[in-house]
Design a protein around this motif. Sequence first.
Motif, PDB file in Angstrom:
ATOM      1  N   LEU A  19       0.856  -1.178   0.000  1.00  0.00           N
ATOM      2  CA  LEU A  19       0.000   0.000   0.000  1.00  0.00           C
ATOM      3  C   LEU A  19       0.890   1.225   0.000  1.00  0.00           C
ATOM      4  N   VAL A  20       0.659   2.114  -0.943  1.00  0.00           N
ATOM      5  CA  VAL A  20       1.419   3.360  -1.020  1.00  0.00           C
ATOM      6  C   VAL A  20       0.512   4.483  -0.536  1.00  0.00           C
ATOM      7  N   LEU A  21       0.820   5.024   0.633  1.00  0.00           N
ATOM      8  CA  LEU A  21       0.038   6.106   1.222  1.00  0.00           C
ATOM      9  C   LEU A  21       0.684   7.433   0.871  1.00  0.00           C
ATOM     10  N   THR A  22      -0.123   8.356   0.387  1.00  0.00           N
ATOM     11  CA  THR A  22       0.365   9.674   0.008  1.00  0.00           C
ATOM     12  C   THR A  22      -0.595  10.743   0.509  1.00  0.00           C
ATOM     13  N   SER A  23      -0.128  11.980   0.541  1.00  0.00           N
ATOM     14  CA  SER A  23      -1.019  13.103   0.806  1.00  0.00           C
ATOM     15  C   SER A  23      -1.883  13.364  -0.426  1.00  0.00           C
TER      16      SER A  23
ATOM     17  N   ALA B 290       5.288   3.339  -6.966  1.00  0.00           N
ATOM     18  CA  ALA B 290       4.703   2.127  -7.528  1.00  0.00           C
ATOM     19  C   ALA B 290       5.610   1.521  -8.597  1.00  0.00           C
ATOM     20  N   LEU B 291       6.253   2.352  -9.401  1.00  0.00           N
ATOM     21  CA  LEU B 291       7.176   1.847 -10.416  1.00  0.00           C
ATOM     22  C   LEU B 291       8.336   1.091  -9.772  1.00  0.00           C
ATOM     23  N   LEU B 292       8.907   1.651  -8.698  1.00  0.00           N
ATOM     24  CA  LEU B 292      10.005   0.962  -8.020  1.00  0.00           C
ATOM     25  C   LEU B 292       9.535  -0.348  -7.405  1.00  0.00           C
TER      26      LEU B 292
ATOM     27  N   GLY C 232      -1.497  -1.133  -4.242  1.00  0.00           N
ATOM     28  CA  GLY C 232      -2.689  -0.302  -4.156  1.00  0.00           C
ATOM     29  C   GLY C 232      -2.337   1.101  -3.703  1.00  0.00           C
ATOM     30  N   ALA C 233      -3.070   2.092  -4.221  1.00  0.00           N
ATOM     31  CA  ALA C 233      -2.808   3.492  -3.862  1.00  0.00           C
ATOM     32  C   ALA C 233      -3.973   4.353  -4.308  1.00  0.00           C
TER      33      ALA C 233
ATOM     34  N   SER D 236       0.006  -0.057 -15.770  1.00  0.00           N
ATOM     35  CA  SER D 236       0.122  -1.361 -15.125  1.00  0.00           C
ATOM     36  C   SER D 236       0.771  -1.281 -13.751  1.00  0.00           C
ATOM     37  N   LEU D 237       0.859  -0.075 -13.188  1.00  0.00           N
ATOM     38  CA  LEU D 237       1.573   0.089 -11.922  1.00  0.00           C
ATOM     39  C   LEU D 237       0.721  -0.210 -10.700  1.00  0.00           C
ATOM     40  N   LEU D 238      -0.593  -0.142 -10.819  1.00  0.00           N
ATOM     41  CA  LEU D 238      -1.474  -0.357  -9.670  1.00  0.00           C
ATOM     42  C   LEU D 238      -2.505  -1.431  -9.973  1.00  0.00           C
ATOM     43  N   GLU D 239      -2.656  -2.367  -9.038  1.00  0.00           N
ATOM     44  CA  GLU D 239      -3.760  -3.315  -9.103  1.00  0.00           C
ATOM     45  C   GLU D 239      -5.016  -2.716  -8.473  1.00  0.00           C
TER      46      GLU D 239
END
Length: 388
Positions: A109-113, A122-124, A134-135, A143-146
């Motif tokens: 999970l990528v949490l951002t403001s 997500a690319l990394l 997920g983000a 294709s970076l996020l499911e």
Amino acid sequence: MTDPNPHPRTPACTGPHDPRGPHTLVVRLDSVGDVLLAGPAVRMAVAGSRRVTLLAGPLGEGAARLLPGVDEVLTFDAPWVGREPAAVDRAETAALIEALARRRFDRALVLTSYHQSPLPMALLLKLAGVAWVGADSEDYPGSLLELRHRRAAGRHEAEAAMELAAAAGFALPDGDQGGLAIHPPPDTGPLTGTDPYVVVHPGASAPARAWSRARAARAVAALAGAGHRVVVTGGASEKELTAAVAGEHALDLGGRTGLHELAGVLAGARAAVVGNTGPSHLAAAVGTPVVCLFSPVVPAERWAPFGVPHVLLGDQSAPCAGTRDVRCPVPGHPCLDAIEDTEVLSALDRLPPAPSRTVRAAEAARPGGAARETHTSPEDRTALEARA
């Protein structure tokens, strides 16, 4: 590109391949306050995972180590984050990818403001072989996020993170009310004394979000004059500021507390008077009511103290509203410096009595259950920690 760490993976929505739950990576870069606000979402991941690793930035690493349930903390100085971002460095980026690949995460999970994009991270993660990411993303993710989640308009940062975690299939454990929480802080009575006190924290990494030095000093004098015992706090780089603000009216603890000790000082306080900065959210994490000096450079609906009684002071319609300026663009910093001493005293009177230190320690310990050790391996610390 070939997965550098190939093995069977299953998207979050269909359940993990390991019956004990997935190994989950939660990413929250930026600073102390950002990481603390991510805490409830992290606990959701903890409740649904066999292991949770948190990837933080160098400014937020200390807060990451205070969150209940986190098994490991990694640090990466991302070149797309912060007001003084690191230079793009191929070797450091490659070290991050290798460290992530070695851990064979099942999901991330990528949490951002609200104003940030998760796609560089997500690319990394994809390069590290993380099959499910997920983000929240307004941008087309390819294709970076499911899971491309859309946050609801105007959501508080803590709520938005929890809603993303829920969309990924996680839930808070029974009895967890979703407030901010950290590991129980140490007893700082020897530093503060045992008589009741109010904390004033005059500093902020963004000066637009705090009083000027002179205005903070006048407020401390007014608080002391009204019968409050005042404790002034600040980091090692703020000792000159805290000395000037405390003057002869307050106990100066500038430079005498690390983050966990500061949490202890806040936990023992009747209330905290602080700008919209990390210690405001740290106070909330230990259950201390907050008088928040809130400059409207960012919206209060997203960044106000979360889950504790609080009063916001400051002109939310000032010309600087929504600018995200680091320094006040209006001469005299009127949105905060124009706050009257009587307003501060009245705000303190409006706050309910704070729970006892014992009650707050028990509440803080409850969401994470038994504390699990947080650590970073020596090789990853060498490769990933911020430059000196």
